[in-house]
Structure formats: C-alpha cells, structure tokens
Design a protein around this motif. Sequence first.
Motif, PDB file in Angstrom:
ATOM      1  N   ALA A 150       0.847  -1.201   0.000  1.00 13.74           N
ATOM      2  CA  ALA A 150       0.000   0.000   0.000  1.00 13.74           C
ATOM      3  C   ALA A 150       0.878   1.245   0.000  1.00 13.74           C
ATOM      4  N   MET A 151       0.539   2.192  -0.882  1.00  9.97           N
ATOM      5  CA  MET A 151       1.194   3.494  -0.918  1.00  9.97           C
ATOM      6  C   MET A 151       0.238   4.521  -0.322  1.00  9.97           C
ATOM      7  N   LEU A 152       0.718   5.307   0.635  1.00 10.25           N
ATOM      8  CA  LEU A 152      -0.092   6.324   1.288  1.00 10.25           C
ATOM      9  C   LEU A 152       0.556   7.689   1.088  1.00 10.25           C
ATOM     10  N   ASP A 153      -0.252   8.697   0.874  1.00 13.83           N
ATOM     11  CA  ASP A 153       0.278  10.034   0.606  1.00 13.83           C
ATOM     12  C   ASP A 153      -0.579  11.052   1.360  1.00 13.83           C
ATOM     13  N   ILE A 177      -3.685   0.441  -3.033  1.00 11.32           N
ATOM     14  CA  ILE A 177      -3.320  -0.894  -2.531  1.00 11.32           C
ATOM     15  C   ILE A 177      -3.139  -1.828  -3.715  1.00 11.32           C
ATOM     16  N   CYS A 178      -2.061  -2.629  -3.654  1.00  8.74           N
ATOM     17  CA  CYS A 178      -1.818  -3.667  -4.649  1.00  8.74           C
ATOM     18  C   CYS A 178      -1.868  -5.009  -3.948  1.00  8.74           C
ATOM     19  N   ILE A 179      -2.839  -5.847  -4.314  1.00  9.56           N
ATOM     20  CA  ILE A 179      -2.949  -7.199  -3.771  1.00  9.56           C
ATOM     21  C   ILE A 179      -2.244  -8.142  -4.743  1.00  9.56           C
ATOM     22  N   ALA A 180      -1.339  -8.980  -4.230  1.00  8.78           N
ATOM     23  CA  ALA A 180      -0.563  -9.854  -5.116  1.00  8.78           C
ATOM     24  C   ALA A 180      -0.464 -11.253  -4.534  1.00  8.78           C
ATOM     25  N   THR A 181      -0.404 -12.222  -5.432  1.00 15.11           N
ATOM     26  CA  THR A 181      -0.132 -13.606  -5.056  1.00 15.11           C
ATOM     27  C   THR A 181       1.275 -13.941  -5.536  1.00 15.11           C
ATOM     28  N   ALA A 182       2.153 -14.300  -4.630  1.00 18.57           N
ATOM     29  CA  ALA A 182       3.559 -14.509  -4.971  1.00 18.57           C
ATOM     30  C   ALA A 182       3.748 -15.741  -5.836  1.00 18.57           C
ATOM     31  N   SER A 183       4.779 -15.715  -6.647  1.00 22.10           N
ATOM     32  CA  SER A 183       5.137 -16.853  -7.491  1.00 22.10           C
ATOM     33  C   SER A 183       6.615 -17.158  -7.288  1.00 22.10           C
ATOM     34  N   SER A 184       7.131 -18.099  -8.056  1.00 18.59           N
ATOM     35  CA  SER A 184       8.524 -18.513  -7.906  1.00 18.59           C
ATOM     36  C   SER A 184       9.508 -17.537  -8.537  1.00 18.59           C
ATOM     37  N   ILE A 185       9.007 -16.562  -9.274  1.00 18.92           N
ATOM     38  CA  ILE A 185       9.907 -15.590  -9.890  1.00 18.92           C
ATOM     39  C   ILE A 185      10.481 -14.673  -8.799  1.00 18.92           C
ATOM     40  N   ASP A 186      11.579 -13.971  -9.125  1.00 19.48           N
ATOM     41  CA  ASP A 186      12.120 -13.005  -8.178  1.00 19.48           C
ATOM     42  C   ASP A 186      11.090 -11.915  -7.924  1.00 19.48           C
ATOM     43  N   CYS A 187      11.163 -11.353  -6.734  1.00 19.43           N
ATOM     44  CA  CYS A 187      10.175 -10.355  -6.343  1.00 19.43           C
ATOM     45  C   CYS A 187      10.212  -9.164  -7.304  1.00 19.43           C
ATOM     46  N   ALA A 241      -0.103   3.407  -8.949  1.00 16.01           N
ATOM     47  CA  ALA A 241      -1.183   3.672  -9.916  1.00 16.01           C
ATOM     48  C   ALA A 241      -2.527   3.730  -9.202  1.00 16.01           C
ATOM     49  N   ALA A 242      -2.714   2.819  -8.230  1.00 19.62           N
ATOM     50  CA  ALA A 242      -3.955   2.851  -7.460  1.00 19.62           C
ATOM     51  C   ALA A 242      -4.040   4.125  -6.627  1.00 19.62           C
ATOM     52  N   LEU A 243      -2.914   4.584  -6.066  1.00 22.36           N
ATOM     53  CA  LEU A 243      -2.883   5.831  -5.302  1.00 22.36           C
ATOM     54  C   LEU A 243      -3.248   7.010  -6.211  1.00 22.36           C
ATOM     55  N   TYR A 244      -2.696   7.030  -7.402  1.00 25.60           N
ATOM     56  CA  TYR A 244      -2.994   8.114  -8.341  1.00 25.60           C
ATOM     57  C   TYR A 244      -4.487   8.135  -8.676  1.00 25.60           C
ATOM     58  N   HIS A 245      -5.077   6.955  -8.822  1.00 28.48           N
ATOM     59  CA  HIS A 245      -6.504   6.868  -9.109  1.00 28.48           C
ATOM     60  C   HIS A 245      -7.317   7.416  -7.943  1.00 28.48           C
ATOM     61  N   ALA A 246      -6.870   7.114  -6.691  1.00 26.33           N
ATOM     62  CA  ALA A 246      -7.590   7.634  -5.525  1.00 26.33           C
ATOM     63  C   ALA A 246      -7.512   9.155  -5.478  1.00 26.33           C
ATOM     64  N   LYS A 247      -6.365   9.722  -5.840  1.00 18.74           N
ATOM     65  CA  LYS A 247      -6.219  11.176  -5.845  1.00 18.74           C
ATOM     66  C   LYS A 247      -7.117  11.810  -6.913  1.00 18.74           C
ATOM     67  N   ARG A 248      -7.136  11.213  -8.102  1.00 16.97           N
ATOM     68  CA  ARG A 248      -7.984  11.754  -9.177  1.00 16.97           C
ATOM     69  C   ARG A 248      -9.456  11.680  -8.805  1.00 16.97           C
ATOM     70  N   SER A 249      -9.779  10.721  -7.939  1.00 19.21           N
ATOM     71  CA  SER A 249     -11.182  10.518  -7.560  1.00 19.21           C
ATOM     72  C   SER A 249     -11.613  11.405  -6.399  1.00 19.21           C
ATOM     73  N   GLY A 250     -10.734  12.278  -5.929  1.00 16.06           N
ATOM     74  CA  GLY A 250     -11.135  13.228  -4.910  1.00 16.06           C
ATOM     75  C   GLY A 250     -10.333  13.208  -3.627  1.00 16.06           C
ATOM     76  N   ARG A 251      -9.354  12.297  -3.481  1.00 19.97           N
ATOM     77  CA  ARG A 251      -8.515  12.184  -2.287  1.00 19.97           C
ATOM     78  C   ARG A 251      -9.331  11.755  -1.065  1.00 19.97           C
ATOM     79  N   ASP A 252      -8.621  11.601   0.059  1.00 22.94           N
ATOM     80  CA  ASP A 252      -9.210  11.112   1.315  1.00 22.94           C
ATOM     81  C   ASP A 252      -9.919   9.777   1.081  1.00 22.94           C
ATOM     82  N   ARG A 253      -9.276   8.903   0.344  1.00 22.73           N
ATOM     83  CA  ARG A 253      -9.860   7.600   0.017  1.00 22.73           C
ATOM     84  C   ARG A 253      -8.745   6.664  -0.453  1.00 22.73           C
ATOM     85  N   TYR A 254      -9.096   5.410  -0.705  1.00 22.02           N
ATOM     86  CA  TYR A 254      -8.128   4.458  -1.223  1.00 22.02           C
ATOM     87  C   TYR A 254      -8.707   3.750  -2.432  1.00 22.02           C
TER      88      TYR A 254
END
Length: 357
Positions: free
Chosen positions: A204-207, A297-307, A318-331
Amino acid sequence: MDSTSGLALWIELLPEPILVLDSAGKILAINSAAREFFGRIEDNHRCSGDPFLGQSIAAWVATPTEQLQKNLKLWQQATTMVPGSLVLKQAANQAQKIEVEAVGIHFLKPPAILLRVRKQRQFLQAFIQQRYQFEKLQQQMARQTALIVELEQRQHALEAENRYLQSMSHRDSLTQLANRRAFEAGLRHGWHEAYSHSTPLAVAMLDIDHFKLYNDTYGHLAGDRALQRVAKAIQSQVREADLVARYGGEEFVLLLRQTHHDVAICVLQRIFNYIRSLNIPHAASPVQPYLTLSAGICIATASSIDCPIAELIASADAALYHAKRSGRDRYSIQTYPTAVNDLNQPLRYRQQADQHP
C-alpha cells in the motif's frame, strides 16, 4: 662430657648444616641439618660403621686433595669466618658446588674446624629469584589480561556501533520508520515467504493530501512534525508482522503480510479513521479542514519468480494516483497479475471501484 660432645649439643641447636672437622677433614661432630643435607651423598659413599662420624669429608667432595688440605689448614688457623666453596660428588646424580664458611675452634686441642654450609642463603637467593620471576610473570599475565579485556571491550563497542550504523542505514531519520532500502529488503523476504506459504500479500502506498499547501501554510518545521505524527499513527494501526516505511517526501509504503482483499481494507480503514481522529489542522486543504490521506493498494499472489519490486510499487502507486484523481481522502485497490500466462505479456491492472472508508 668432653668439649667435643658439648660442641655437638650446641651445633644441634643451629638450623644450618654444621660440621666439626679435625685438621685432616674427619668429622668429629655433625648436626641434624648437616646429616639431612649430606645424607644424599652418603647413600653413594656408604662405609662400614657410622656413615658420618669419623668419615673424611674428602670422600664427599671433588675438590682436589691439595686444595682441600690448604683450605683445611687455613680454616683451622682462622679466628673469624673464612668463606670458601666445595664441589660435592654426584649430589642429586650430578656435581654441585656449595658455598661454605669455616673458622678454627681454638679451645680444642688440637684446634678443630667449624664448617658451616651456606645452604640457607643459597636457597633464599633461589627463592627470591623464583619469586621475582613469578611476580614478573604475574605482571605480564595481568597486562595480557588487561589487554584482552580492553580488546574485547573495543570489539563489543565496535559491534554495537556497527549494529547502530546498520540500523540507522535502514531507518528514516525524521520519522524513525524503515527507509526505502529496508522496505525493499523486507518486500523481497515477504514475497518468498508468501510463495512458500501460498498466502497473498499487499503493498500500500499512502500520501498526505496537499502536503505542499500544508508546508506553505504552516512552515516546514510544522510539516516535519506532521510527518512524524502521521508516521506514528500509521505504525500504531498495523499488525506486528507488517512493515511501515517512509518512501519519500510525504509518501509512506506498507507491506501487509498474509493479507487478502478484506484484511487490507480493514487495515487502511483503521489508519484513515485514526488520522482523522488526530484532527491535525489543514486550513489550506480543499478536501477537509484537517489533514487527510490517500492510498493505493496492490494485492498480489507470490510466485517462484524473483520479487518484482518495481512492478508492485508501480501497481500500488497507480492505485494511489486513481484515488487522488477521484477526490482524495480515500483508497483504491488493484490486483497484480502473476499468472504464468501473464508473465510475458504487458502488465495489466484490474482497477476496482474507488473505496471511501
């Protein structure tokens, strides 16, 4: 009682080896200390009869006969103690030089010789020398011990300083949260852990909303205090297993372990509600009259590849940017694609509906 017998009783009281000799070197009297001292010699030169009385000291010494006779004559004539030396035969299986003193006993007729072995003095000198060497060794050991202790203390101090520097290198100086480097290391570990346990994770990225306006209105010192309060608030609302870091400026990033969609939302709601409860004034904000956050927030399921650190961060950002464009004070939430058939395709993010806690 004759004079010789009385002399024998007198020398018996003395602690040093004493012999009374005639002019030819035969033993007229001997005390216990001398018997003990010369007993080692007597074993190798035993004669019939009394092993001491009447025996000649010449049988026990390696001093040349002519020199011994000169010494005996000198000692018999002496009126004060005259120093000299004798070399014993096979004492302790080897020749041994001993220091002696002798004086004439002139009340006996003919004059006899009182011979004193300076054994005690020799032993005392050896004891003093040994004690000096022992004390010197003790001092050396004490210095070495002190040096070892000092080196250990220095090593412990260096280790503590190294731990502190290492800790500081992974910590943000203003907020005391983990820094970006520490977060990336934690994310790598969390990714492999999630793959091993087949559990999802969330980034999760918070700003802080309109933080530039906050600094312009209240000043940068107030801005630093606000960052510290927000950092403490975020840290207080996550689980012990989660990782909170300052990503840069007014941005914070979370690693939520073993976290699916609902748990991530629950954690973000707690953080948003707690920040609102602080009621930190932000008069210049077009969102609320108090300080608020936006989050992605980015929800991910890990795999055998490198992180894929950059891709996970980019997805949360990108999800944070979308929350800001949508009016802020949200996720806003996105899911990171990790299916095998997606790995060779351009990244695709599934944008979910805006969420307002």
